[in-house]
Design an enzyme around this catalytic site. Structure first.
Site, mmCIF file in Angstrom:
data_model
loop_
_atom_site.group_PDB
_atom_site.id
_atom_site.type_symbol
_atom_site.label_atom_id
_atom_site.label_comp_id
_atom_site.label_asym_id
_atom_site.label_seq_id
_atom_site.Cartn_x
_atom_site.Cartn_y
_atom_site.Cartn_z
ATOM 1 N N THR A 171 0.833 -1.209 0.000
ATOM 2 C CA THR A 171 0.000 0.000 0.000
ATOM 3 C C THR A 171 0.868 1.260 0.000
ATOM 4 O O THR A 171 0.724 2.132 -0.868
ATOM 5 C CB THR A 171 -0.909 0.004 1.262
ATOM 6 N N LYS A 211 6.359 1.877 12.592
ATOM 7 C CA LYS A 211 6.162 2.271 14.004
ATOM 8 C C LYS A 211 6.370 1.108 14.954
ATOM 9 O O LYS A 211 6.834 1.290 16.076
ATOM 10 C CB LYS A 211 4.790 2.906 14.218
ATOM 11 N N LYS A 219 2.367 4.044 18.248
ATOM 12 C CA LYS A 219 2.427 5.468 17.894
ATOM 13 C C LYS A 219 2.565 6.333 19.144
ATOM 14 O O LYS A 219 3.296 7.324 19.151
ATOM 15 C CB LYS A 219 1.186 5.847 17.084
ATOM 16 N N GLY A 240 -3.614 4.923 4.835
ATOM 17 C CA GLY A 240 -3.949 4.838 3.409
ATOM 18 C C GLY A 240 -2.765 5.229 2.545
ATOM 19 O O GLY A 240 -1.784 5.815 3.011
HETATM 20 P P1 NDP Z 1 1.880 -4.024 2.759
HETATM 21 O O1 NDP Z 1 1.660 -5.327 3.438
HETATM 22 O O2 NDP Z 1 0.817 -3.480 1.878
HETATM 23 O O3 NDP Z 1 3.237 -4.082 1.919
HETATM 24 C C1 NDP Z 1 4.404 -4.688 2.372
HETATM 25 C C2 NDP Z 1 5.374 -4.803 1.217
HETATM 26 O O4 NDP Z 1 6.614 -5.282 1.706
HETATM 27 C C3 NDP Z 1 4.933 -5.782 0.120
HETATM 28 O O5 NDP Z 1 5.165 -5.190 -1.137
HETATM 29 C C4 NDP Z 1 5.847 -6.986 0.304
HETATM 30 O O6 NDP Z 1 6.185 -7.619 -0.900
HETATM 31 C C5 NDP Z 1 7.083 -6.322 0.850
HETATM 32 N N1 NDP Z 1 7.919 -7.208 1.652
HETATM 33 C C6 NDP Z 1 7.590 -7.858 2.772
HETATM 34 N N2 NDP Z 1 8.647 -8.548 3.237
HETATM 35 C C7 NDP Z 1 9.649 -8.331 2.380
HETATM 36 C C8 NDP Z 1 10.989 -8.756 2.294
HETATM 37 N N3 NDP Z 1 11.515 -9.559 3.227
HETATM 38 N N4 NDP Z 1 11.767 -8.333 1.276
HETATM 39 C C9 NDP Z 1 11.255 -7.498 0.337
HETATM 40 N N5 NDP Z 1 9.977 -7.054 0.347
HETATM 41 C C10 NDP Z 1 9.191 -7.466 1.364
HETATM 42 O O7 NDP Z 1 2.219 -2.991 3.928
HETATM 43 P P2 NDP Z 1 1.909 -1.412 3.971
HETATM 44 O O8 NDP Z 1 2.387 -0.777 2.731
HETATM 45 O O9 NDP Z 1 0.518 -1.196 4.409
HETATM 46 O O10 NDP Z 1 2.816 -0.975 5.216
HETATM 47 C C11 NDP Z 1 4.206 -0.806 5.080
HETATM 48 C C12 NDP Z 1 4.732 -0.125 6.349
HETATM 49 O O11 NDP Z 1 4.096 1.146 6.490
HETATM 50 C C13 NDP Z 1 4.419 -0.862 7.650
HETATM 51 O O12 NDP Z 1 5.471 -0.646 8.565
HETATM 52 C C14 NDP Z 1 3.149 -0.197 8.153
HETATM 53 O O13 NDP Z 1 2.991 -0.315 9.536
HETATM 54 C C15 NDP Z 1 3.456 1.235 7.764
HETATM 55 N N6 NDP Z 1 2.298 2.102 7.610
HETATM 56 C C16 NDP Z 1 1.230 1.718 6.864
HETATM 57 C C17 NDP Z 1 0.160 2.579 6.667
HETATM 58 C C18 NDP Z 1 -1.032 2.205 5.852
HETATM 59 O O14 NDP Z 1 -1.963 3.010 5.787
HETATM 60 N N7 NDP Z 1 -1.064 1.053 5.209
HETATM 61 C C19 NDP Z 1 0.167 3.915 7.272
HETATM 62 C C20 NDP Z 1 1.367 4.233 8.024
HETATM 63 C C21 NDP Z 1 2.380 3.350 8.180
HETATM 64 P P3 NDP Z 1 5.091 -8.387 -1.823
HETATM 65 O O15 NDP Z 1 4.172 -7.298 -2.298
HETATM 66 O O16 NDP Z 1 5.873 -8.986 -2.908
HETATM 67 O O17 NDP Z 1 4.401 -9.357 -0.910
HETATM 68 N N1 HSE Z 2 -3.022 0.496 10.408
HETATM 69 C C1 HSE Z 2 -2.706 1.846 10.681
HETATM 70 C C2 HSE Z 2 -3.985 2.602 10.952
HETATM 71 C C3 HSE Z 2 -1.991 2.452 9.505
HETATM 72 O O1 HSE Z 2 -5.063 2.083 10.665
HETATM 73 O O2 HSE Z 2 -3.925 3.725 11.477
HETATM 74 C C4 HSE Z 2 -1.513 3.856 9.749
HETATM 75 O O3 HSE Z 2 -0.466 3.882 10.647
#
Ligand code: NDP
Ligand code: HSE
Length: 435
Positions: free
Chosen positions: A19, A111, A211, A308
């Site tokens: 995401t 986080k 957080k 998001g």
């Molecule tokens: P997702 O699960 O959507 O994406 C994780 C990504 O990491 C995927 O593309 C996955 O690959 C890749 N990945 C996982 N393990 C490995 C690895 N060992 N080597 C290489 N690539 C890897 O997570 P989000 O984007 O939602 O979240 C990412 C971070 O951001 C987290 O720390 C989350 O807490 C933080 N965050 C998220 C928010 C949100 O709204 N979603 C908001 C704020 C912070 P593949 O696609 O191939 O499986």
């Molecule tokens: N899962 C977290 C939330 C993502 O819903 O607030 C943003 O940190």
């Protein structure tokens, strides 16, 4: 208009294309020309590490950029900034530490890692004199980290309190306003990309606690032992209590509460009743809001989308641009002297003082109310109001008592006595009330 010769290129290596990672690529594709125009810096995405090369992506990325090996980024001397967006503790920690040791600047949204194992990582970044940007780790698009670190640098901060989990706020809004079930609302939050990979972190309050740990560390300038934060999630909240709270003029929110008091830090996450006219009550859906009390600036309220793709990518990009400006010589790249942190005591939850909503399920017979009131009184708990709801079953009638401020350990002792004496039919519901 800047001449091409004056343009400085900064190479980025992205690890994680879910995401947030996809959002970062989309923002780069859309806005890097305008960033270059404004700053004279060309941000170039050199490599992207993922787990699966064949997975369908939310963004178009040249196949040549993709790798399954984060080491291809960590070991590439041309890459200036590593962006860790995989989440979790391992291998994220090893990735960040290797990047710092290899002389990279680092940006992360992780986080969980920073809250639970942040100290050695911050220490390593200081020793390596590298930047570790983490704006995206708290409250998505709200620039709260910069505000606490820079905007409020001259202040003593005594309160940091807010709605910091978009998923829970989205679920609670759906349940209280649209009558959507918990499960359906959670599913919708997952589809929108708000929830963590393991949504137990969201709904059980752990993400909010992560957080809060980061906010309290910055705001109260103290190390925060994560395990000492009191954490309750929203799973046990029933629609009945949300409805009764509404009848009494309150909304229910999952709040992260940090207070720096003369006795120690209060650090807690739990469902909280707030008057419907409280500014935090109007924060709906995926929106987050953080209230800060600072001794010089006074009361501040930060508001925006807390999760998001695009709000979070905006925060990641803010760190990238900040670091890129330093690399380009527009600001000092050297880390300033590390901030000295205290080791303030964390107050046990039993010592906090709050108002309480208590729902007792009692038999509808003479003397029951008197027994409840007497037991509460014996434990120094003063009653603000009593409400008895009509019930078709006289064997189990809800009696709701709102209390004045009381110490939590006294409330717990009183509830234990009431249960022991067989006055109630089921476990009493207790929700803390903030004004
Ligand atoms: P997702 O699960 O959507 O994406 C994780 C990504 O990491 C995927 O593309 C996955 O690959 C890749 N990945 C996982 N393990 C490995 C690895 N060992 N080597 C290489 N690539 C890897 O997570 P989000 O984007 O939602 O979240 C990412 C971070 O951001 C987290 O720390 C989350 O807490 C933080 N965050 C998220 C928010 C949100 O709204 N979603 C908001 C704020 C912070 P593949 O696609 O191939 O499986
Ligand atoms: N899962 C977290 C939330 C993502 O819903 O607030 C943003 O940190």
């Amino acid at each position: 208009m800047l001449r091409t010769s004056s343009v400085k290129t900064v190479n980025l290596g992205l690890i994680g294309l879910g995401t947030v990672g996809s959002g970062v690529v989309k923002v780069l594709q859309k806005n890097s020309a305008s960033i270059e125009k404004r700053t004279g810096i060309r941000l170039v995405l050199k490599r992207v590490a993922v787990r699966s090369l064949s997975k369908k992506r939310a963004v178009r990325v040249s196949r040549k950029l993709l790798t399954r090996h984060p080491e291809d980024i960590l070991g590439d001397p041309s890459i200036d900034v590593v962006i860790e967006l995989i989440g979790g503790i391992h291998p994220a920690r090893e990735i960040i530490e290797t990047a710092l040791r290899n002389g990279k600047q680092v940006v992360t949204a992780n986080k969980a890692l920073l809250a639970e194992q942040g100290e050695p990582i911050f220490g390593l970044a200081d020793r390596c004199r590298k930047k570790l940007g983490f704006e995206a780790s708290v409250c998505g698009g709200i620039p709260i980290i910069k505000a606490l670190k820079e905007g409020l640098a001259s202040n003593q901060i005594s309160h940091v309190l807010g709605i910091v989990n978009g998923t829970c706020n989205y679920i609670l809004t759906g349940m209280s306003q649209e009558g959507i079930s918990f499960g359906a609302a959670l599913k919708a939050a997952q589809t929108q990309g708000y929830a963590e990979q393991n949504p137990h972190l969201d709904v059980d309050g752990i993400d909010s606690a992560h957080k809060l740990a980061i906010l309290a560390r910055l705001g109260f300038r103290s190390r925060v032992p994560f395990r000492k934060i009191h954490v309750e999630g929203i799973r046990s909240l029933s629609i009945i209590d949300i409805e009764y709270a509404k009848d009494l003029g309150y909304g229910v929110k999952l709040l992260a509460i940090g207070k720096d008091t003369s006795h120690g830090m209060e650090l807690r996450v739990h469902p909280t009743m707030l008057p419907l006219d409280h500014p935090l009550s109007s924060v709906k859906g995926v929106y987050n809001a953080v209230f800060v009390h600072a001794d010089q600036a006074g009361d501040l309220l930060f508001y925006g989308k807390g999760a998001g793709m695009f709000p979070t990518a905006s925060a990641v990009l803010s760190d990238i641009v900040d670091i890129a400006k330093r690399i380009a010589g527009q600001a000092d790249l050297k880390s300033p002297r590390p901030v000295k942190l205290a080791d303030k005591k964390v107050l046990p939850i039993a010592e906090i003082v709050s108002k309480y909503y208590l729902r007792f399920q009692v038999e509808d017979k003479p003397g029951v109310l008197g027994t409840l009131a007497r037991t509460l009184g014996k434990h120094h708990i003063s009653i603000l109001s009593v409400h008895q709801k009509e019930s078709h079953d006289p064997r189990s009638v809800p009696v709701i008592i709102l209390t004045y401020e009381a110490r939590e350990k006294n409330i717990l002792k009183a509830l234990r006595t009431i249960h022991r004496d067989g006055v109630v039919q089921e476990k009493t519901v207790m929700v803390r009330v903030e004004q």
